[in-house]
Design an enzyme around this catalytic site. Structure first.
Site, PDB file in Angstrom:
ATOM      1  CB  CYS A  37      -9.530   4.668   1.605  1.00  0.00           C
ATOM      2  SG  CYS A  37      -7.541   5.057   1.444  1.00  0.00           S
ATOM      3  CB  THR A  38      -6.753  -0.045   3.108  1.00  0.00           C
ATOM      4  OG1 THR A  38      -5.230   0.796   2.629  1.00  0.00           O
ATOM      5  CG2 THR A  38      -7.108  -0.945   2.093  1.00  0.00           C
ATOM      6  CG  HIS A  39      -4.087   5.331   4.997  1.00  0.00           C
ATOM      7  ND1 HIS A  39      -4.071   4.863   3.895  1.00  0.00           N
ATOM      8  CD2 HIS A  39      -3.581   5.434   5.219  1.00  0.00           C
ATOM      9  CE1 HIS A  39      -2.722   4.779   3.474  1.00  0.00           C
ATOM     10  NE2 HIS A  39      -2.359   4.822   4.357  1.00  0.00           N
ATOM     11  CE1 TYR A  80       2.394   4.556  -3.960  1.00  0.00           C
ATOM     12  CE2 TYR A  80       0.480   2.509  -3.990  1.00  0.00           C
ATOM     13  CZ  TYR A  80       1.910   2.996  -3.763  1.00  0.00           C
ATOM     14  OH  TYR A  80       2.907   2.526  -4.233  1.00  0.00           O
ATOM     15  N   GLY A  81      -3.376   8.229  -4.309  1.00  0.00           N
ATOM     16  CA  GLY A  81      -4.813   8.921  -4.039  1.00  0.00           C
ATOM     17  C   GLY A  81      -5.028   9.700  -5.369  1.00  0.00           C
ATOM     18  CB  CYS A 124      -3.556  -0.216  -2.291  1.00  0.00           C
ATOM     19  SG  CYS A 124      -4.192   1.298  -2.911  1.00  0.00           S
ATOM     20  CG  ASN A 125      -9.913   0.683  -1.549  1.00  0.00           C
ATOM     21  OD1 ASN A 125     -10.950   0.003  -1.837  1.00  0.00           O
ATOM     22  ND2 ASN A 125      -9.118   0.386  -0.005  1.00  0.00           N
ATOM     23  CB  THR A 126      -5.323   4.075  -4.418  1.00  0.00           C
ATOM     24  OG1 THR A 126      -6.392   4.615  -4.141  1.00  0.00           O
ATOM     25  CG2 THR A 126      -5.226   5.492  -5.910  1.00  0.00           C
ATOM     26  CG  ASP A 140      -1.487   1.220   1.558  1.00  0.00           C
ATOM     27  OD1 ASP A 140      -2.552   1.634   0.384  1.00  0.00           O
ATOM     28  OD2 ASP A 140      -1.908   1.593   2.400  1.00  0.00           O
ATOM     29  CB  SER A 141       0.117   4.870  -0.920  1.00  0.00           C
ATOM     30  OG  SER A 141      -0.635   5.241   0.827  1.00  0.00           O
TER      31      SER A 141
HETATM   32  N1  DGL Z   1      -4.803   3.138   1.235  1.00  0.00           N
HETATM   33  C1  DGL Z   1      -4.962   3.052   0.087  1.00  0.00           C
HETATM   34  C2  DGL Z   1      -6.557   2.827  -0.664  1.00  0.00           C
HETATM   35  O1  DGL Z   1      -7.028   2.122   0.254  1.00  0.00           O
HETATM   36  C3  DGL Z   1      -4.948   4.556  -0.688  1.00  0.00           C
HETATM   37  C4  DGL Z   1      -4.255   5.451   0.161  1.00  0.00           C
HETATM   38  C5  DGL Z   1      -3.203   6.784  -0.577  1.00  0.00           C
HETATM   39  O2  DGL Z   1      -1.924   6.793  -0.463  1.00  0.00           O
HETATM   40  O3  DGL Z   1      -4.376   7.630  -1.044  1.00  0.00           O
HETATM   41  O4  DGL Z   1      -6.756   3.756  -1.574  1.00  0.00           O
END
Ligand code: DGL
Length: 265
Positions: A184-186, A39-40, A71-73, A7-8
């Site tokens: 988003c996994t965060h 990443y988003g 990571c969804n992104t 992930d990021s």
């Molecule tokens: N945790 C990531 C997700 O699930 C991306 C977060 C990011 O870096 O923007 O989308």
């Protein structure tokens, strides 16, 4: 069994934590690409390039046989290309849990919180189109620019983070949304704050456990024996908030057994 996860930053560790609850007898190599977070707010080409570089690193250094894009992104930007390029790996992606949200809502209003890139991506649009052909449900979509950075800094309950969340959640409260997808996994790392701001009971949908079950299932089909313990090694491509890592694993049997290494990829 060697499993790569990336992930990021910290977010994908919410998925690793779910994996560590049910998956056994494996080494997990996690890459937190903090040098390139978030990443988003990057282009699809930039995210794809990093996804390929990290996957190649995990294959060359650790001979992984499964990859989890936690990571969804990055899933939205890269999963198709990763599957084409690394076709002998088990590859599992992460998608906003819109389907379970549709099953759960009673008010027929669902909030979706995700990064700008995820909501803009074709993959999300496709998912929505497929699921909504014959449904009455309404989505309140909200991109959350800046939230990943707040979480990476460990500022999960600062005044700024709370006021960002308040403004994003307001339209959901107004429509009486009863289910919110953490796309988003965060975002599971601010679930307590989200629940506090919503003025009534809501269901939060996250996908860590579903991913863990899928990994278990696919690996067992390939001969994995789900017994023993896990090794967890975290690579961070730049600095990472170790207090947040402790928090994510505070209820895990592995909390004192995780190795963290700063490493340029
Ligand atoms: N945790 C990531 C997700 O699930 C991306 C977060 C990011 O870096 O923007 O989308």
């Amino acid at each position: 069994m060697k499993v790569g996860v990336f992930d990021s930053g910290l977010g994908g560790l919410t998925v690793v934590s779910a994996i560590s609850d049910i998956f056994k007898g494996a080494d997990i190599f996690y890459v937190a690409d903090t040098m390139h977070a978030p990443y988003g707010e990057k282009t699809q080409e930039q995210i794809l390039k990093r996804s390929i570089e990290i996957t190649e690193f995990l294959i060359n250094k650790h001979q992984i046989s499964a990859l989890i894009v936690a990571c969804n992104t990055a899933t939205s930007a890269a999963i198709k290309s990763l599957r084409e390029k690394f076709n002998n790996l088990i590859i599992i992606g992460t998608e906003p849990g819109v389907k379970p949200a549709i099953e759960s809502t009673k008010t027929n209003y669902i909030g979706i919180l995700a990064t700008p890139a995820t909501l803009k991506g074709d993959k999300y649009q496709l998912l929505i189109n497929e699921l909504f052909e014959s449904k009455e449900v309404k989505l309140i979509e909200q991109a959350c620019p800046g939230l990943v950075e707040q979480i990476e800094k460990g500022e999960i309950s600062s005044a700024l983070t709370k006021s960002m969340l308040k403004s994003w959640l307001k339209p959901m409260i107004e429509k009486n949304a009863d289910t919110i997808v953490l796309g988003c996994t965060h975002y599971p790392l601010v679930q307590v704050q989200i629940k506090e701001i919503m003025q009534y009971d809501i269901t939060l949908i996250q996908t860590g456990l579903a991913i863990a079950r899928r990994l278990e299932d696919l690996s067992i089909k390939k001969g994995h024996i789900n017994e023993g313990s896990l090794g967890i090694l975290i690579y961070a491509t730049d600095k990472i908030n170790e207090n947040m890592i402790k928090k994510i694993f505070e209820n895990s049997e592995y909390k004192n057994k995780i190795t963290i290494r700063k490493y340029k990829i």
